[in-house]
Design a protein around this motif. Sequence first.
Motif, mmCIF file in Angstrom:
data_model
loop_
_atom_site.group_PDB
_atom_site.id
_atom_site.type_symbol
_atom_site.label_atom_id
_atom_site.label_comp_id
_atom_site.label_asym_id
_atom_site.label_seq_id
_atom_site.Cartn_x
_atom_site.Cartn_y
_atom_site.Cartn_z
ATOM 1 N N LEU A 46 0.833 -1.206 0.000
ATOM 2 C CA LEU A 46 0.000 0.000 0.000
ATOM 3 C C LEU A 46 0.867 1.255 0.000
ATOM 4 C CD1 LEU A 46 -2.836 1.347 0.378
ATOM 5 C CD2 LEU A 46 -2.347 1.238 2.834
ATOM 6 N N PHE A 47 1.883 1.280 0.863
ATOM 7 C CA PHE A 47 2.726 2.467 0.932
ATOM 8 C C PHE A 47 3.607 2.633 -0.300
ATOM 9 C CE2 PHE A 47 1.702 2.362 5.490
ATOM 10 C CZ PHE A 47 1.269 3.672 5.609
ATOM 11 N N VAL A 48 4.049 1.533 -0.897
ATOM 12 C CA VAL A 48 4.810 1.639 -2.144
ATOM 13 C C VAL A 48 3.911 2.172 -3.253
ATOM 14 C CG1 VAL A 48 5.945 0.283 -3.951
ATOM 15 C CG2 VAL A 48 6.553 -0.078 -1.562
ATOM 16 N N GLY A 49 2.690 1.659 -3.323
ATOM 17 C CA GLY A 49 1.745 2.152 -4.328
ATOM 18 C C GLY A 49 1.419 3.616 -4.147
ATOM 19 N N ILE A 50 1.223 4.020 -2.900
ATOM 20 C CA ILE A 50 0.928 5.426 -2.626
ATOM 21 C C ILE A 50 2.126 6.303 -2.994
ATOM 22 C CG2 ILE A 50 0.573 7.062 -0.721
ATOM 23 C CD1 ILE A 50 -1.264 4.987 0.565
ATOM 24 N N SER A 51 3.329 5.821 -2.699
ATOM 25 C CA SER A 51 4.507 6.633 -3.017
ATOM 26 C C SER A 51 4.713 6.750 -4.523
ATOM 27 C CB SER A 51 5.748 6.066 -2.344
ATOM 28 O OG SER A 51 6.083 4.811 -2.890
ATOM 29 N N PHE A 52 4.372 5.691 -5.280
ATOM 30 C CA PHE A 52 4.467 5.788 -6.737
ATOM 31 C C PHE A 52 3.436 6.752 -7.301
ATOM 32 C CE2 PHE A 52 6.734 1.547 -7.028
ATOM 33 C CZ PHE A 52 7.917 2.112 -7.507
ATOM 34 N N ALA A 53 2.340 6.929 -6.576
ATOM 35 C CA ALA A 53 1.323 7.884 -7.009
ATOM 36 C C ALA A 53 1.745 9.318 -6.704
ATOM 37 C CB ALA A 53 -0.008 7.575 -6.330
ATOM 38 N N GLY A 54 2.836 9.477 -5.958
ATOM 39 C CA GLY A 54 3.349 10.814 -5.707
ATOM 40 C C GLY A 54 2.960 11.381 -4.363
ATOM 41 N N TYR A 55 2.307 10.619 -3.533
ATOM 42 C CA TYR A 55 1.884 11.132 -2.223
ATOM 43 C C TYR A 55 2.903 10.750 -1.158
ATOM 44 C CZ TYR A 55 -0.623 11.624 2.148
ATOM 45 O OH TYR A 55 -0.979 11.960 3.427
ATOM 46 N N MET A 56 3.314 11.721 -0.401
ATOM 47 C CA MET A 56 4.164 11.468 0.763
ATOM 48 C C MET A 56 3.482 12.124 1.954
ATOM 49 S SD MET A 56 6.679 9.584 0.065
ATOM 50 C CE MET A 56 7.744 9.738 1.438
ATOM 51 N N ASN A 108 3.213 14.185 7.812
ATOM 52 C CA ASN A 108 3.562 13.869 9.192
ATOM 53 C C ASN A 108 4.027 12.413 9.253
ATOM 54 O OD1 ASN A 108 3.715 13.506 11.919
ATOM 55 N ND2 ASN A 108 1.623 14.182 12.354
ATOM 56 N N PRO A 109 5.262 12.159 9.671
ATOM 57 C CA PRO A 109 5.740 10.765 9.705
ATOM 58 C C PRO A 109 4.972 9.884 10.692
ATOM 59 C CG PRO A 109 7.387 12.257 10.628
ATOM 60 C CD PRO A 109 6.302 13.103 10.069
ATOM 61 N N PHE A 110 4.288 10.496 11.659
ATOM 62 C CA PHE A 110 3.509 9.710 12.613
ATOM 63 C C PHE A 110 2.313 9.033 11.947
ATOM 64 C CE2 PHE A 110 5.684 12.701 15.459
ATOM 65 C CZ PHE A 110 6.323 11.777 16.273
ATOM 66 N N MET A 111 1.981 9.450 10.735
ATOM 67 C CA MET A 111 0.899 8.792 9.994
ATOM 68 C C MET A 111 1.307 7.379 9.576
ATOM 69 S SD MET A 111 -0.382 11.984 7.665
ATOM 70 C CE MET A 111 -1.475 10.984 6.696
ATOM 71 N N LEU A 112 2.603 7.069 9.623
ATOM 72 C CA LEU A 112 3.095 5.754 9.216
ATOM 73 C C LEU A 112 3.075 4.741 10.364
ATOM 74 C CD1 LEU A 112 6.155 6.922 7.110
ATOM 75 C CD2 LEU A 112 3.895 6.270 6.289
ATOM 76 N N ILE A 113 2.799 5.181 11.579
ATOM 77 C CA ILE A 113 2.830 4.284 12.737
ATOM 78 C C ILE A 113 1.866 3.100 12.594
ATOM 79 C CG2 ILE A 113 2.295 4.140 15.209
ATOM 80 C CD1 ILE A 113 3.658 6.844 15.526
ATOM 81 N N PRO A 114 0.627 3.293 12.120
ATOM 82 C CA PRO A 114 -0.265 2.125 11.984
ATOM 83 C C PRO A 114 0.276 1.030 11.069
ATOM 84 C CG PRO A 114 -1.533 4.135 11.842
ATOM 85 C CD PRO A 114 -0.082 4.532 11.842
ATOM 86 N N ALA A 115 1.197 1.359 10.189
ATOM 87 C CA ALA A 115 1.778 0.345 9.307
ATOM 88 C C ALA A 115 2.614 -0.663 10.089
ATOM 89 C CB ALA A 115 2.637 1.010 8.234
#
Length: 113
Positions: free
Chosen positions: A31-41, A44-51
């Motif tokens: 999911l995060f690789v797909g989102i990053s390929f779509a150009g979204y970063m 807030n890095p704390f949004m990555l904690i649920p991963a």
Amino acid sequence: MDPSTTKEEFRRRALKKLVLGFVGFLLMAGLFVGISFAGYMPANPFMLIPAGIPFVYFCIGSVELITGRPFQQLADSWMALKGWQRGVIGTLIVLLAGALIIFGLALVFTFMS
């Protein structure tokens, strides 16, 4: 562990936790690789904690599978140790993990060059 639970049932549940955690981790990574390929970063890095939640589930399943004891029982045993004992054992665990990581990286870079 519930007294009515057999060892095989407990190991099967631990393996189920391990596999579900691993699959969840792979799905989150995809999911995060797909989102990053779509150009979204995320801003807030704390949004990555649920991963990290599926990875924690994977770790709990692997600890239960290796030790054959429920995680809560291991946590209670750990807390029953004196502070200095937890400090010494915890330090040794961290040093061993670091040595394994360095050894693994050395193997990877040795065979890749």
